[in-house]
Design a protein around this motif. Sequence first.
Motif, PDB file in Angstrom:
ATOM      1  N   GLN A 475       5.023  39.033 -36.087  1.00  0.00           N
ATOM      2  CA  GLN A 475       3.564  39.025 -36.192  1.00  0.00           C
ATOM      3  C   GLN A 475       3.106  39.459 -37.584  1.00  0.00           C
ATOM      4  O   GLN A 475       2.185  38.860 -38.158  1.00  0.00           O
ATOM      5  N   MET A 476       3.802  40.471 -38.178  1.00  0.00           N
ATOM      6  CA  MET A 476       3.453  40.936 -39.523  1.00  0.00           C
ATOM      7  C   MET A 476       3.743  39.850 -40.558  1.00  0.00           C
ATOM      8  O   MET A 476       2.953  39.615 -41.479  1.00  0.00           O
ATOM      9  N   PHE A 483      -2.169  35.588 -45.427  1.00  0.00           N
ATOM     10  CA  PHE A 483      -2.894  36.239 -46.517  1.00  0.00           C
ATOM     11  C   PHE A 483      -2.486  35.641 -47.861  1.00  0.00           C
ATOM     12  O   PHE A 483      -3.311  35.455 -48.763  1.00  0.00           O
ATOM     13  N   THR A 484      -1.183  35.313 -48.045  1.00  0.00           N
ATOM     14  CA  THR A 484      -0.692  34.739 -49.306  1.00  0.00           C
ATOM     15  C   THR A 484      -1.314  33.372 -49.551  1.00  0.00           C
ATOM     16  O   THR A 484      -1.670  33.023 -50.681  1.00  0.00           O
ATOM     17  N   LYS A 487      -5.216  34.061 -50.342  1.00  0.00           N
ATOM     18  CA  LYS A 487      -5.553  34.799 -51.583  1.00  0.00           C
ATOM     19  C   LYS A 487      -4.288  34.981 -52.415  1.00  0.00           C
ATOM     20  O   LYS A 487      -3.698  36.069 -52.482  1.00  0.00           O
ATOM     21  N   PRO A 488      -3.853  33.948 -53.082  1.00  0.00           N
ATOM     22  CA  PRO A 488      -2.598  34.069 -53.881  1.00  0.00           C
ATOM     23  C   PRO A 488      -2.758  34.984 -55.105  1.00  0.00           C
ATOM     24  O   PRO A 488      -1.825  35.667 -55.505  1.00  0.00           O
ATOM     25  N   ALA A 489      -3.978  35.016 -55.714  1.00  0.00           N
ATOM     26  CA  ALA A 489      -4.163  35.869 -56.911  1.00  0.00           C
ATOM     27  C   ALA A 489      -4.031  37.344 -56.553  1.00  0.00           C
ATOM     28  O   ALA A 489      -3.392  38.123 -57.289  1.00  0.00           O
ATOM     29  N   LEU A 494      -0.893  42.324 -56.552  1.00  0.00           N
ATOM     30  CA  LEU A 494      -0.273  43.396 -55.761  1.00  0.00           C
ATOM     31  C   LEU A 494       1.224  43.490 -56.065  1.00  0.00           C
ATOM     32  O   LEU A 494       1.780  44.596 -56.230  1.00  0.00           O
ATOM     33  N   LEU A 495       1.885  42.341 -56.159  1.00  0.00           N
ATOM     34  CA  LEU A 495       3.327  42.366 -56.472  1.00  0.00           C
ATOM     35  C   LEU A 495       3.576  42.939 -57.881  1.00  0.00           C
ATOM     36  O   LEU A 495       4.546  43.685 -58.124  1.00  0.00           O
TER      37      LEU A 495
END
Length: 507
Positions: A475-476, A483-484, A487-489, A494-495
Amino acid sequence: MFDFFSQFLKQASSVFKKLDAKQKVVVLVVSVISVVVIIYLMNWTGERQWEVLFSNLQPNDAQSIIDQLEEDNIPYRLETEGTAIMVPQGTEYELRVQIQAQGLITGGVVGYEIFDRPSLGMTDFLQQVNYKRSLEGEVSKSIQSMEIIDMARVYIVVPKESFFVEDEKPATASVLLTVKAGHELSSEQINTIAKIVAYSVEGLQPANVTISDSYGNNLSRAINKDPLMALRSDQLRLTRQYEIEVQNKLEILLAQAVGSNNYMVSVSVDFDFTQASAVSKTYDPTPTPVRSEERENAAGGLQDTVGQASSNERSTTNYEINEMVRNTVEEFGTVSRISAAVMVNGRYNEDPNGDLVYQPRTAEELAALEQSVRSAIGFDANRNDVVTVTDYQFDTSALQEQESRLAAQRREEMMQRILKWTLMSVAGLAFIFILRSVFRSLDLLLPKPKPKPAIDIEAEAIEEEISAEAQRRAQMLDQVSKFTREKPANVAGLLNTWLIEEKEKKE
């Protein structure tokens, strides 16, 4: 109630699926037997009611009706040696109209429809025979259409024409009647039947028609009897009709006054059928006009003593006669006397013990009833009419016994209906509870699952925990992937932040 049946059906379905082949056969056999028993009880409790469609049928008519009923798949029963046909109650009126419209009932006779058949190659003799049969059949149908007649047969004899008048014979006819039970033909009805037959055949006179009933009585004597006897019969019939009319009038009056079954009326009427005429002459002595007058003068040659000639004079005068002639004819068939006897029942009152005690009518009540009866019949003292009203205790034991029998019969019919519906209800409930008990017993007979060891139980618990953790991770991952994509930016920033923090920790 609905929840109970719903739960029962779910339970039965689940149990039936768990049964093996042998157990399913047992359940089906029990169910079929129970259904058969219920259907039998329903047929017994709801026994079909039959009504008469037609009665007193001729064999040909009965067969035609049976063929039509079988073609329409309508159940029927034969009664009274096949002369009556019974059908289910509620269908008799519609079927009666349909059968009558189709012309299936001919009364055993054939009318003009005999000529509807092909007649190629038929001789003149057969044509004459068919014409005679059709004429007899049509006349029979006409007579049978009378409400009082149940069956009629007409036989006509028309002699061959002769070249000589003195050798000619008159046409004759005979009629056989079956009158409905409880009815009797009057002389007027017999005369009407004779005229129907006579005026349907050329050259036939009513006097040459012989009418008899199924008991062998010669009914045509009522129209061929002596004129004086016929006159006397008409007088008696007129007297009886007048007595019945007066009696019915009194019965209507007394039924409102004392109640039905509480009176008896008898009326006797005397008629004067003598017919007389009288002629009377009267003369008016008053002066009347002169009709004629005659004078005669005669002179002679003789001389009297004084020497004068003598003469004679004569006159005749005729007067009109004032004459009155009166012709008096007395009325024919006048009432000369009426006698009426009335008996009335008293009252029944309850005493302190609850028993019925007879109480006679008072003198005032009887006098009032007598006055009412006098007014109803047109009482005339000059005719010496007689009216008597008396109080009398009627014997009502037969009426009470009949009422008690009817009440007992109604109670018995009610108890039979209650018993039938009770048995049908009990049978239905018994069927349901039997099936429920069968399913419960089969549920107990089914093999129970063996209990599992404790190790297996713990392994199953660990597997359940692992599977739950795997579900959470999956599920996670789904959420991160979503989410990726959206909102890829942000994910790239975040990475990058995570990498910088990780590098600073190493330094």
